[in-house]
Design a protein around this motif. Structure first.
Motif, short mmCIF file in Angstrom:
data_model
loop_
_atom_site.label_atom_id
_atom_site.label_comp_id
_atom_site.label_asym_id
_atom_site.label_seq_id
_atom_site.Cartn_x
_atom_site.Cartn_y
_atom_site.Cartn_z
N SER A 29 16.42 5.98 -2.31
CA SER A 29 17.82 5.62 -2.61
C SER A 29 17.92 4.52 -3.66
O SER A 29 19.00 4.28 -4.20
N GLY A 30 16.82 3.83 -3.90
CA GLY A 30 16.86 2.72 -4.86
C GLY A 30 17.58 1.50 -4.33
O GLY A 30 18.04 0.66 -5.10
N THR A 31 17.68 1.40 -3.01
CA THR A 31 18.36 0.26 -2.39
C THR A 31 17.33 -0.81 -2.01
O THR A 31 16.14 -0.54 -1.91
N LYS A 32 17.84 -2.03 -1.78
CA LYS A 32 16.96 -3.17 -1.54
C LYS A 32 16.81 -3.52 -0.06
O LYS A 32 15.86 -4.19 0.32
N ASN A 33 17.76 -3.11 0.76
CA ASN A 33 17.69 -3.44 2.18
C ASN A 33 18.47 -2.39 2.97
O ASN A 33 19.15 -1.54 2.40
N VAL A 34 18.36 -2.47 4.29
CA VAL A 34 18.98 -1.45 5.14
C VAL A 34 20.50 -1.48 5.04
O VAL A 34 21.14 -0.43 5.04
N ALA A 35 21.09 -2.65 4.90
CA ALA A 35 22.56 -2.73 4.78
C ALA A 35 23.03 -1.97 3.54
O ALA A 35 23.98 -1.18 3.60
N GLN A 36 22.36 -2.19 2.43
CA GLN A 36 22.70 -1.49 1.20
C GLN A 36 22.44 0.01 1.34
O GLN A 36 23.23 0.84 0.89
N LEU A 37 21.35 0.36 2.01
CA LEU A 37 21.01 1.76 2.26
C LEU A 37 22.10 2.46 3.06
O LEU A 37 22.52 3.57 2.71
N ILE A 38 22.61 1.82 4.09
CA ILE A 38 23.64 2.43 4.94
C ILE A 38 24.91 2.67 4.14
O ILE A 38 25.52 3.74 4.21
N GLY A 39 25.32 1.69 3.36
CA GLY A 39 26.50 1.87 2.50
C GLY A 39 26.31 3.02 1.53
O GLY A 39 27.21 3.85 1.35
N TYR A 40 25.15 3.08 0.91
CA TYR A 40 24.83 4.15 -0.03
C TYR A 40 24.85 5.50 0.68
O TYR A 40 25.39 6.48 0.17
N ALA A 41 24.29 5.55 1.88
CA ALA A 41 24.24 6.79 2.65
C ALA A 41 25.64 7.30 3.00
O ALA A 41 25.89 8.51 2.96
N PHE A 42 26.55 6.40 3.32
CA PHE A 42 27.93 6.82 3.59
C PHE A 42 28.61 7.33 2.33
O PHE A 42 29.32 8.34 2.37
N ARG A 43 28.37 6.65 1.21
CA ARG A 43 28.98 7.11 -0.05
C ARG A 43 28.49 8.50 -0.45
O ARG A 43 29.26 9.30 -0.99
N LEU A 44 27.22 8.79 -0.18
CA LEU A 44 26.66 10.11 -0.51
C LEU A 44 26.87 11.13 0.60
O LEU A 44 26.43 12.26 0.49
N ARG A 45 27.51 10.69 1.68
CA ARG A 45 27.79 11.54 2.84
C ARG A 45 26.54 12.03 3.55
O ARG A 45 26.52 13.12 4.12
N TRP A 46 25.47 11.20 3.48
CA TRP A 46 24.31 11.46 4.33
C TRP A 46 24.66 11.10 5.76
O TRP A 46 24.10 11.63 6.70
N LEU A 47 25.58 10.15 5.90
CA LEU A 47 26.09 9.71 7.20
C LEU A 47 27.59 9.88 7.21
O LEU A 47 28.25 9.74 6.18
N LYS A 48 28.13 10.13 8.40
CA LYS A 48 29.58 10.26 8.55
C LYS A 48 30.02 9.38 9.71
O LYS A 48 29.28 9.20 10.67
N LEU A 49 31.24 8.87 9.60
CA LEU A 49 31.80 8.09 10.71
C LEU A 49 32.17 9.02 11.84
O LEU A 49 32.78 10.07 11.62
N ASP A 50 31.79 8.63 13.04
CA ASP A 50 32.21 9.38 14.22
C ASP A 50 33.55 8.81 14.66
O ASP A 50 33.64 7.68 15.12
N MET A 51 34.59 9.59 14.47
CA MET A 51 35.93 9.15 14.82
C MET A 51 36.25 9.61 16.23
O MET A 51 35.99 10.77 16.58
N PRO A 52 36.81 8.73 17.06
CA PRO A 52 37.20 9.15 18.41
C PRO A 52 38.31 10.20 18.37
O PRO A 52 39.11 10.22 17.43
N ASP A 53 38.33 11.04 19.37
CA ASP A 53 39.35 12.10 19.45
C ASP A 53 40.74 11.55 19.65
O ASP A 53 41.02 10.57 20.18
#
Length: 74
Positions: A50-74
């Motif tokens: 990902s070219g990121t420097k730390n896990v916090a930056q990685l998580i943000g990057y992953a959400f922007r690329l939609r590798w991760l999605k927010l689990d929204m309550p029903d």
């Protein structure tokens, strides 16, 4: 951080998902039945790919690329 065509393995996605939930490497290793060193290897691979420097930056990057999605309550 500009290459959206990065290919992640299934295991890297599992580790990424657990990292995003706040689990430590030790906890991830126990959940996935792999060694902590293997988890660290996957973390390093995720940062490198990902070219990121730390896990916090990685998580943000992953959400922007939609590798991760927010689990929204029903």
């Amino acid at each position: 951080m500009s290459n959206p065509k990065i290919v992640l393995t299934a295991r890297e996605l599992e580790v990424l998902n657990l990292l995003s939930q706040g689990y430590s490497s030790k906890e991830i290793s126990q959940k996935l039945f792999i060694s902590p060193n293997t988890v660290e290897y996957h973390r390093k691979q995720l940062l490198r790919k990902s070219g990121t420097k730390n896990v916090a930056q990685l998580i943000g990057y992953a959400f922007r690329l939609r590798w991760l999605k927010l689990d929204m309550p029903d």
